[in-house]
Design a protein around this motif. Structure first.
Motif, mmCIF file in Angstrom:
data_model
loop_
_atom_site.group_PDB
_atom_site.id
_atom_site.type_symbol
_atom_site.label_atom_id
_atom_site.label_comp_id
_atom_site.label_asym_id
_atom_site.label_seq_id
_atom_site.Cartn_x
_atom_site.Cartn_y
_atom_site.Cartn_z
ATOM 1 N N MET A 1 0.832 -1.191 0.000
ATOM 2 C CA MET A 1 0.000 0.000 0.000
ATOM 3 C C MET A 1 0.879 1.258 0.000
ATOM 4 O O MET A 1 0.585 2.210 -0.711
ATOM 5 C CB MET A 1 -0.903 -0.030 1.236
ATOM 6 N N ILE A 2 1.950 1.231 0.791
ATOM 7 C CA ILE A 2 2.832 2.396 0.862
ATOM 8 C C ILE A 2 3.526 2.640 -0.478
ATOM 9 O O ILE A 2 3.782 3.784 -0.850
ATOM 10 C CB ILE A 2 3.855 2.250 2.018
ATOM 11 N N TYR A 3 3.773 1.552 -1.242
ATOM 12 C CA TYR A 3 4.417 1.731 -2.535
ATOM 13 C C TYR A 3 3.501 2.446 -3.517
ATOM 14 O O TYR A 3 3.970 3.209 -4.362
ATOM 15 C CB TYR A 3 4.844 0.374 -3.102
ATOM 16 N N GLY A 4 2.216 2.199 -3.405
ATOM 17 C CA GLY A 4 1.263 2.897 -4.268
ATOM 18 C C GLY A 4 1.247 4.387 -4.002
ATOM 19 O O GLY A 4 1.252 5.191 -4.934
ATOM 20 N N PHE A 5 1.247 4.774 -2.739
ATOM 21 C CA PHE A 5 1.281 6.203 -2.398
ATOM 22 C C PHE A 5 2.614 6.831 -2.799
ATOM 23 O O PHE A 5 2.656 7.973 -3.253
ATOM 24 C CB PHE A 5 1.031 6.404 -0.903
ATOM 25 N N THR A 6 3.690 6.090 -2.645
ATOM 26 C CA THR A 6 5.006 6.602 -3.051
ATOM 27 C C THR A 6 5.045 6.821 -4.556
ATOM 28 O O THR A 6 5.534 7.846 -5.034
ATOM 29 C CB THR A 6 6.115 5.616 -2.630
ATOM 30 N N TYR A 7 4.529 5.853 -5.303
ATOM 31 C CA TYR A 7 4.490 5.964 -6.762
ATOM 32 C C TYR A 7 3.622 7.141 -7.190
ATOM 33 O O TYR A 7 4.003 7.920 -8.056
ATOM 34 C CB TYR A 7 3.966 4.662 -7.362
ATOM 35 N N LEU A 8 2.453 7.280 -6.572
ATOM 36 C CA LEU A 8 1.566 8.392 -6.890
ATOM 37 C C LEU A 8 2.249 9.728 -6.591
ATOM 38 O O LEU A 8 2.180 10.664 -7.393
ATOM 39 C CB LEU A 8 0.266 8.273 -6.097
ATOM 40 N N GLY A 9 2.919 9.817 -5.454
ATOM 41 C CA GLY A 9 3.631 11.045 -5.106
ATOM 42 C C GLY A 9 4.727 11.372 -6.103
ATOM 43 O O GLY A 9 4.913 12.535 -6.484
ATOM 44 N N MET A 10 5.444 10.340 -6.542
ATOM 45 C CA MET A 10 6.519 10.549 -7.507
ATOM 46 C C MET A 10 5.950 11.036 -8.843
ATOM 47 O O MET A 10 6.480 11.972 -9.452
ATOM 48 C CB MET A 10 7.291 9.253 -7.704
ATOM 49 N N VAL A 11 4.865 10.414 -9.298
ATOM 50 C CA VAL A 11 4.246 10.821 -10.560
ATOM 51 C C VAL A 11 3.725 12.249 -10.469
ATOM 52 O O VAL A 11 3.914 13.045 -11.394
ATOM 53 C CB VAL A 11 3.116 9.836 -10.949
ATOM 54 N N LEU A 12 3.089 12.599 -9.374
ATOM 55 C CA LEU A 12 2.582 13.965 -9.212
ATOM 56 C C LEU A 12 3.723 14.986 -9.149
ATOM 57 O O LEU A 12 3.609 16.080 -9.701
ATOM 58 C CB LEU A 12 1.710 14.059 -7.963
ATOM 59 N N ALA A 13 4.820 14.634 -8.482
ATOM 60 C CA ALA A 13 5.962 15.546 -8.389
ATOM 61 C C ALA A 13 6.585 15.783 -9.767
ATOM 62 O O ALA A 13 6.893 16.930 -10.133
ATOM 63 C CB ALA A 13 6.997 14.987 -7.425
ATOM 64 N N ILE A 14 6.753 14.730 -10.537
ATOM 65 C CA ILE A 14 7.330 14.876 -11.878
ATOM 66 C C ILE A 14 6.388 15.666 -12.778
ATOM 67 O O ILE A 14 6.825 16.557 -13.522
ATOM 68 C CB ILE A 14 7.653 13.494 -12.470
ATOM 69 N N SER A 15 5.103 15.384 -12.700
ATOM 70 C CA SER A 15 4.126 16.108 -13.518
ATOM 71 C C SER A 15 4.094 17.589 -13.159
ATOM 72 O O SER A 15 4.033 18.449 -14.042
ATOM 73 C CB SER A 15 2.734 15.516 -13.336
ATOM 74 N N THR A 16 4.150 17.879 -11.879
ATOM 75 C CA THR A 16 4.170 19.278 -11.442
ATOM 76 C C THR A 16 5.428 19.987 -11.937
ATOM 77 O O THR A 16 5.372 21.124 -12.395
ATOM 78 C CB THR A 16 4.090 19.352 -9.909
ATOM 79 N N GLY A 17 6.551 19.301 -11.878
ATOM 80 C CA GLY A 17 7.801 19.884 -12.373
ATOM 81 C C GLY A 17 7.735 20.204 -13.855
ATOM 82 O O GLY A 17 8.129 21.288 -14.290
ATOM 83 N N TRP A 18 7.226 19.271 -14.656
ATOM 84 C CA TRP A 18 7.095 19.521 -16.090
ATOM 85 C C TRP A 18 6.109 20.648 -16.360
ATOM 86 O O TRP A 18 6.327 21.473 -17.251
ATOM 87 C CB TRP A 18 6.650 18.253 -16.821
#
Length: 50
Positions: A1-18
């Motif tokens: 479950m924690i990996y899903g939240f980590t993955y979601l956070g990483m995707v949102l961070a990269i998307s926000t950066g772009w």
């Protein structure tokens, strides 16, 4: 479950950066060298279609 939240956070961070890089106004020390590079490359790209 924690990996899903980590993955979601990483995707949102990269998307926000772009998004910030693509949409917001860039500072002068970033924008000026990019414009100079574009001006140097533009004649090389446009003169090849003769």
């Amino acid at each position: 479950m924690i990996y899903g939240f980590t993955y979601l956070g990483m995707v949102l961070a990269i998307s926000t950066g772009w998004f910030l890089l693509a949409v917001l106004k860039k500072p002068e020390f970033i924008e000026k060298p990019i414009e100079q590079l574009k001006n140097k490359i533009r004649p090389l790209l446009s003169s090849k279609e003769d």
